[in-house]
Design a protein around this motif. Structure first.
Motif, short mmCIF file in Angstrom:
data_model
loop_
_atom_site.label_atom_id
_atom_site.label_comp_id
_atom_site.label_asym_id
_atom_site.label_seq_id
_atom_site.Cartn_x
_atom_site.Cartn_y
_atom_site.Cartn_z
N GLU A 1 0.72 -1.21 0.03
CA GLU A 1 0.16 0.03 -0.10
C GLU A 1 0.80 1.07 -0.07
O GLU A 1 1.66 1.34 0.74
CB GLU A 1 -1.01 0.23 1.09
CG GLU A 1 -1.87 -1.14 1.27
CD GLU A 1 -2.74 -0.85 2.09
OE1 GLU A 1 -4.18 -1.58 2.13
OE2 GLU A 1 -2.63 -0.16 3.32
N ILE A 2 0.56 2.27 -1.05
CA ILE A 2 1.40 3.36 -1.22
C ILE A 2 0.40 4.44 -1.18
O ILE A 2 -0.90 4.32 -1.33
CB ILE A 2 2.28 3.31 -2.30
CG1 ILE A 2 1.41 3.20 -3.64
CG2 ILE A 2 3.34 2.15 -2.26
CD1 ILE A 2 2.06 3.66 -4.98
N GLU A 3 0.81 5.68 -0.90
CA GLU A 3 -0.09 6.76 -1.41
C GLU A 3 0.73 7.91 -1.96
O GLU A 3 1.98 8.05 -1.87
CB GLU A 3 -0.24 7.44 0.16
CG GLU A 3 -1.06 8.79 -0.11
CD GLU A 3 -1.42 9.60 1.36
OE1 GLU A 3 -2.21 10.38 1.24
OE2 GLU A 3 -1.38 8.88 2.17
N VAL A 4 0.17 8.19 -3.09
CA VAL A 4 0.88 9.21 -4.32
C VAL A 4 0.20 10.36 -3.80
O VAL A 4 -1.22 10.33 -4.07
CB VAL A 4 1.19 8.58 -5.35
CG1 VAL A 4 2.14 7.70 -5.61
CG2 VAL A 4 0.04 8.05 -5.93
N ASP B 1 10.22 6.01 -17.61
CA ASP B 1 11.60 6.58 -17.79
C ASP B 1 12.07 7.70 -16.62
O ASP B 1 13.14 8.12 -16.74
CB ASP B 1 11.60 7.56 -18.87
CG ASP B 1 11.47 6.65 -20.33
OD1 ASP B 1 11.65 5.28 -20.32
OD2 ASP B 1 10.74 7.16 -21.31
N GLY B 2 11.13 7.64 -15.71
CA GLY B 2 11.36 8.11 -14.60
C GLY B 2 11.10 9.88 -14.65
O GLY B 2 11.65 10.85 -13.88
N HIS B 3 10.08 10.20 -15.51
CA HIS B 3 9.53 11.68 -15.46
C HIS B 3 8.22 11.85 -15.49
O HIS B 3 7.73 12.74 -16.04
CB HIS B 3 10.05 12.26 -16.99
CG HIS B 3 11.58 12.04 -17.36
ND1 HIS B 3 12.19 10.96 -17.95
CD2 HIS B 3 12.44 12.94 -17.05
CE1 HIS B 3 13.25 11.19 -18.09
NE2 HIS B 3 13.72 12.16 -17.57
N ALA B 4 7.51 11.40 -14.41
CA ALA B 4 6.42 11.42 -14.39
C ALA B 4 5.56 11.95 -13.08
O ALA B 4 6.59 11.61 -12.22
CB ALA B 4 5.62 10.13 -14.85
N GLY B 5 4.51 12.22 -13.01
CA GLY B 5 3.83 12.79 -11.78
C GLY B 5 3.25 11.65 -10.92
O GLY B 5 3.28 10.47 -11.14
N ALA B 6 2.46 12.00 -9.79
CA ALA B 6 1.79 11.03 -8.99
C ALA B 6 0.58 10.55 -9.57
O ALA B 6 0.10 11.20 -10.62
CB ALA B 6 1.51 12.04 -7.67
N ALA B 7 0.01 9.50 -9.01
CA ALA B 7 -1.22 8.95 -9.62
C ALA B 7 -2.57 8.92 -8.71
O ALA B 7 -2.30 9.33 -7.42
CB ALA B 7 -0.83 7.26 -9.56
N ALA B 8 -3.45 8.89 -9.26
CA ALA B 8 -4.83 8.71 -8.78
C ALA B 8 -5.01 7.72 -8.05
O ALA B 8 -4.38 6.62 -8.14
CB ALA B 8 -5.96 9.10 -9.74
N PRO B 9 -6.13 7.36 -7.06
CA PRO B 9 -6.36 6.42 -6.17
C PRO B 9 -6.46 5.00 -7.25
O PRO B 9 -7.09 5.05 -8.11
CB PRO B 9 -7.53 6.65 -5.33
CG PRO B 9 -7.54 8.00 -5.18
CD PRO B 9 -6.95 8.52 -6.80
N GLY B 10 -6.17 3.84 -6.72
CA GLY B 10 -6.49 2.68 -7.83
C GLY B 10 -5.52 1.41 -7.18
O GLY B 10 -4.72 1.66 -6.33
N VAL B 11 -6.01 0.17 -7.75
CA VAL B 11 -5.35 -0.79 -7.33
C VAL B 11 -4.74 -1.33 -8.47
O VAL B 11 -5.31 -1.50 -9.58
CB VAL B 11 -6.43 -2.07 -6.76
CG1 VAL B 11 -5.59 -3.37 -6.46
CG2 VAL B 11 -6.89 -1.63 -5.55
N VAL B 12 -3.33 -1.64 -8.70
CA VAL B 12 -2.74 -1.97 -10.08
C VAL B 12 -1.86 -3.44 -9.53
O VAL B 12 -1.70 -3.73 -8.40
CB VAL B 12 -1.92 -0.99 -10.47
CG1 VAL B 12 -2.52 0.28 -11.06
CG2 VAL B 12 -0.84 -0.53 -9.57
N ASN C 1 -2.91 2.04 -4.17
CA ASN C 1 -2.89 3.61 -3.86
C ASN C 1 -3.60 3.84 -3.14
O ASN C 1 -5.11 3.82 -3.48
CB ASN C 1 -2.91 4.35 -5.45
CG ASN C 1 -2.64 5.97 -4.89
OD1 ASN C 1 -2.33 6.36 -3.67
ND2 ASN C 1 -3.01 6.79 -5.79
N VAL C 2 -3.66 4.13 -1.81
CA VAL C 2 -4.60 4.50 -0.84
C VAL C 2 -4.86 5.91 -0.34
O VAL C 2 -5.77 6.31 0.21
CB VAL C 2 -4.16 3.83 0.54
CG1 VAL C 2 -4.20 2.45 0.64
CG2 VAL C 2 -2.90 4.60 1.11
N ALA C 3 -4.49 6.70 -1.43
CA ALA C 3 -4.46 8.20 -1.50
C ALA C 3 -6.05 8.52 -1.82
O ALA C 3 -6.74 7.63 -2.50
CB ALA C 3 -3.59 8.90 -2.43
#
Length: 108
Positions: free
Chosen positions: A40-43, A97-108, A77-79
C-alpha cells in the motif's frame, strides 16, 4: 543479511521518488504485507487527478516495484484524489523513464 520485503520496497521507492518530486508529487509507503504480496502506497501532489495518472501508476510505479521486489503481487494507492493539476502532462511512458507525476487512487 537479507533485506525484508519492506526494506526492498522502501529502497525502490527512493529510486522512484525523485521523478515524482520533479513534477510536484511524492510517494509514501503505507504498508507491506509479505504474506499476500500487497503493497500500500500513497501518491499525492500536483499530478493527483491527472487523466494519465492511473496509467502512470500501473506502467511506472507499480511495475517498477513489482520488477524490483520479489513477491510483490499488487500495489494499492490508498490516497484520496484531491483534483490536482498535472505539472507537465506526463504520460505513462514518462513514468517508466523517471519523468512522471503522481497517480490517482487505484489498485494495480
Amino acid at each position: 543479511m537479507e533485506r525484508t520485503m519492506r526494506e526492498q520496497v522502501e529502497a525502490t521507492i527512493e529510486v522512484i521518488r525523485p521523478a515524482l518530486q520533479a513534477d510536484g508529487g511524492d510517494i509514501v509507503l503505507r504498508s507491506v504485507d509479505a504474506a499476500t504480496g500487497v503493497v500500500e502506497i500513497e501518491v499525492f501532489g500536483a499530478c493527483v487527478g491527472c487523466p494519465s495518472s492511473d496509467a502512470s501508476l500501473e506502467v511506472g510505479v507499480a511495475r517498477i516495484i513489482r520488477d524490483r521486489v520479489d513477491g510483490v503481487r499488487r500495489v494499492v494507492n490508498v490516497a484520496v484524489a484531491t483534483g490536482g493539476v498535472c505539472a507537465h502532462g506526463a504520460g505513462a511512458a514518462d513514468v517508466a523513464d523517471g519523468h512522471a507525476g503522481a497517480a490517482a487512487p487505484g489498485v494495480v
